[in-house]
Motif scaffolding. Sequence first.
Motif, PDB file in Angstrom:
ATOM      1  N   GLU A  38      44.866  49.105  36.168  1.00  7.74           N
ATOM      2  CA  GLU A  38      43.626  48.691  35.517  1.00  7.74           C
ATOM      3  C   GLU A  38      43.716  48.976  34.026  1.00  7.74           C
ATOM      4  O   GLU A  38      44.421  49.887  33.604  1.00  7.74           O
ATOM      5  CB  GLU A  38      42.420  49.459  36.093  1.00  7.74           C
ATOM      6  N   PRO A  39      42.981  48.224  33.213  1.00 10.10           N
ATOM      7  CA  PRO A  39      42.993  48.485  31.768  1.00 10.10           C
ATOM      8  C   PRO A  39      42.485  49.903  31.486  1.00 10.10           C
ATOM      9  O   PRO A  39      41.583  50.381  32.164  1.00 10.10           O
ATOM     10  CB  PRO A  39      42.025  47.451  31.196  1.00 10.10           C
ATOM     11  N   PRO A  40      43.041  50.562  30.479  1.00 15.29           N
ATOM     12  CA  PRO A  40      42.588  51.914  30.158  1.00 15.29           C
ATOM     13  C   PRO A  40      41.199  51.901  29.517  1.00 15.29           C
ATOM     14  O   PRO A  40      40.778  50.877  28.964  1.00 15.29           O
ATOM     15  CB  PRO A  40      43.646  52.395  29.159  1.00 15.29           C
ATOM     16  N   VAL A  85      34.819  38.457  42.704  1.00 17.64           N
ATOM     17  CA  VAL A  85      33.907  39.174  41.813  1.00 17.64           C
ATOM     18  C   VAL A  85      33.580  40.501  42.497  1.00 17.64           C
ATOM     19  O   VAL A  85      32.952  40.526  43.557  1.00 17.64           O
ATOM     20  CB  VAL A  85      32.612  38.369  41.514  1.00 17.64           C
ATOM     21  N   LYS A  86      34.032  41.581  41.870  1.00 18.47           N
ATOM     22  CA  LYS A  86      33.775  42.919  42.409  1.00 18.47           C
ATOM     23  C   LYS A  86      32.448  43.448  41.889  1.00 18.47           C
ATOM     24  O   LYS A  86      31.894  42.932  40.920  1.00 18.47           O
ATOM     25  CB  LYS A  86      34.902  43.873  42.010  1.00 18.47           C
ATOM     26  N   HIS A  87      31.985  44.519  42.523  1.00 20.61           N
ATOM     27  CA  HIS A  87      30.761  45.204  42.109  1.00 20.61           C
ATOM     28  C   HIS A  87      30.952  46.698  42.283  1.00 20.61           C
ATOM     29  O   HIS A  87      31.991  47.146  42.789  1.00 20.61           O
ATOM     30  CB  HIS A  87      29.555  44.684  42.902  1.00 20.61           C
ATOM     31  N   SER A  95      39.472  46.528  38.021  1.00 19.87           N
ATOM     32  CA  SER A  95      40.329  45.342  38.057  1.00 19.87           C
ATOM     33  C   SER A  95      41.148  45.271  36.789  1.00 19.87           C
ATOM     34  O   SER A  95      40.993  46.108  35.889  1.00 19.87           O
ATOM     35  CB  SER A  95      39.488  44.071  38.205  1.00 19.87           C
ATOM     36  N   TRP A  96      41.981  44.257  36.683  1.00 18.41           N
ATOM     37  CA  TRP A  96      42.760  44.039  35.473  1.00 18.41           C
ATOM     38  C   TRP A  96      41.851  43.736  34.289  1.00 18.41           C
ATOM     39  O   TRP A  96      42.221  43.929  33.140  1.00 18.41           O
ATOM     40  CB  TRP A  96      43.766  42.902  35.669  1.00 18.41           C
ATOM     41  N   ARG A  97      40.634  43.322  34.576  1.00 22.56           N
ATOM     42  CA  ARG A  97      39.682  42.956  33.529  1.00 22.56           C
ATOM     43  C   ARG A  97      38.834  44.131  33.060  1.00 22.56           C
ATOM     44  O   ARG A  97      38.413  44.174  31.918  1.00 22.56           O
ATOM     45  CB  ARG A  97      38.755  41.853  34.037  1.00 22.56           C
ATOM     46  N   GLU A  98      38.534  45.041  33.985  1.00 21.52           N
ATOM     47  CA  GLU A  98      37.634  46.155  33.675  1.00 21.52           C
ATOM     48  C   GLU A  98      38.127  47.425  34.362  1.00 21.52           C
ATOM     49  O   GLU A  98      38.378  47.421  35.562  1.00 21.52           O
ATOM     50  CB  GLU A  98      36.221  45.868  34.194  1.00 21.52           C
ATOM     51  N   ASP A 135      38.511  39.129  39.547  1.00 22.10           N
ATOM     52  CA  ASP A 135      38.816  40.555  39.491  1.00 22.10           C
ATOM     53  C   ASP A 135      40.029  40.909  40.335  1.00 22.10           C
ATOM     54  O   ASP A 135      40.286  42.085  40.588  1.00 22.10           O
ATOM     55  CB  ASP A 135      37.597  41.370  39.951  1.00 22.10           C
ATOM     56  N   CYS A 136      40.789  39.934  40.766  1.00 20.42           N
ATOM     57  CA  CYS A 136      42.012  40.165  41.538  1.00 20.42           C
ATOM     58  C   CYS A 136      43.216  39.910  40.639  1.00 20.42           C
ATOM     59  O   CYS A 136      43.169  39.029  39.775  1.00 20.42           O
ATOM     60  CB  CYS A 136      42.060  39.215  42.745  1.00 20.42           C
ATOM     61  N   SER A 137      44.293  40.652  40.855  1.00 19.41           N
ATOM     62  CA  SER A 137      45.497  40.449  40.045  1.00 19.41           C
ATOM     63  C   SER A 137      46.116  39.074  40.280  1.00 19.41           C
ATOM     64  O   SER A 137      46.933  38.616  39.483  1.00 19.41           O
ATOM     65  CB  SER A 137      46.526  41.546  40.318  1.00 19.41           C
ATOM     66  N   SER A 138      45.702  38.370  41.345  1.00 20.69           N
ATOM     67  CA  SER A 138      46.178  37.003  41.574  1.00 20.69           C
ATOM     68  C   SER A 138      45.640  36.037  40.516  1.00 20.69           C
ATOM     69  O   SER A 138      46.067  34.889  40.458  1.00 20.69           O
ATOM     70  CB  SER A 138      45.773  36.511  42.972  1.00 20.69           C
ATOM     71  N   ALA A 139      44.743  36.509  39.672  1.00 22.03           N
ATOM     72  CA  ALA A 139      44.163  35.664  38.613  1.00 22.03           C
ATOM     73  C   ALA A 139      45.258  35.021  37.778  1.00 22.03           C
ATOM     74  O   ALA A 139      45.172  33.842  37.440  1.00 22.03           O
ATOM     75  CB  ALA A 139      43.237  36.490  37.721  1.00 22.03           C
ATOM     76  N   ARG A 140      46.316  35.771  37.460  1.00 21.56           N
ATOM     77  CA  ARG A 140      47.385  35.244  36.605  1.00 21.56           C
ATOM     78  C   ARG A 140      48.127  34.091  37.268  1.00 21.56           C
ATOM     79  O   ARG A 140      48.851  33.359  36.621  1.00 21.56           O
ATOM     80  CB  ARG A 140      48.355  36.334  36.196  1.00 21.56           C
ATOM     81  N   LYS A 141      47.926  33.910  38.579  1.00 17.44           N
ATOM     82  CA  LYS A 141      48.544  32.796  39.315  1.00 17.44           C
ATOM     83  C   LYS A 141      47.452  31.812  39.749  1.00 17.44           C
ATOM     84  O   LYS A 141      47.554  31.200  40.786  1.00 17.44           O
ATOM     85  CB  LYS A 141      49.310  33.326  40.528  1.00 17.44           C
ATOM     86  N   TYR A 142      46.413  31.718  38.949  1.00 16.05           N
ATOM     87  CA  TYR A 142      45.284  30.835  39.241  1.00 16.05           C
ATOM     88  C   TYR A 142      44.650  31.177  40.594  1.00 16.05           C
ATOM     89  O   TYR A 142      44.151  30.306  41.294  1.00 16.05           O
ATOM     90  CB  TYR A 142      45.707  29.367  39.200  1.00 16.05           C
ATOM     91  N   GLY A 143      44.685  32.441  40.957  1.00 15.62           N
ATOM     92  CA  GLY A 143      44.077  32.901  42.207  1.00 15.62           C
ATOM     93  C   GLY A 143      44.939  32.677  43.434  1.00 15.62           C
ATOM     94  O   GLY A 143      44.537  33.023  44.548  1.00 15.62           O
TER      95      GLY A 143
END
Length: 186
Positions: A38-40, A85-87, A95-98, A135-143
Amino acid sequence: MAEVNPQTGLPPNWEVRMSQSKGLPYYFNTADKNSRWEPPPGTDTEKLKTYMATYHSVARPPAPQAPAYNANDRAGKIRCAHLLVKHEESRRPASWREAKITRTKAQALEIIKAYQERIKKGEISLGQLALTESDCSSARKYGDLGFFGRGEMQPEFEEAAFALKVGEISDVVETASGYHLIERLE
């Protein structure tokens, strides 16, 4: 507080590296040699999203063709992409985003329903939206999750995915991970 990197949005001493074993990006601190998925804390997530979409996303993989895959290896398996979308109540609210996801379940549901509407209206594809918003790392592969069989995913996800026809997108699916939209690719 120290300035973030203007290109990556990461705090000082942090950089994006690629995992050799998973083929996914992770975050590495060059000063203390710590790494994390996850991002720091202190990351400018908007800058990071732009950087990751530009430098660490891949073109949607084409459907595998023989001889790259043995058809017997895919027996009973399907291929799907998803947008997650996580909560704050997700089993891993990061996630990789937050680094720490604090939105409520109600807010997450509202967000994914808005994404669902955009997809239904034809404004954007699920894959394009997943690239920057999932919010999944699969995002970089278009999900794209690749091929999977029964028993490999959470039960709610699996039930919805296997019920889809190729090209169909599910309604919102809730799992312990959060809220998903699932697209059957194969």
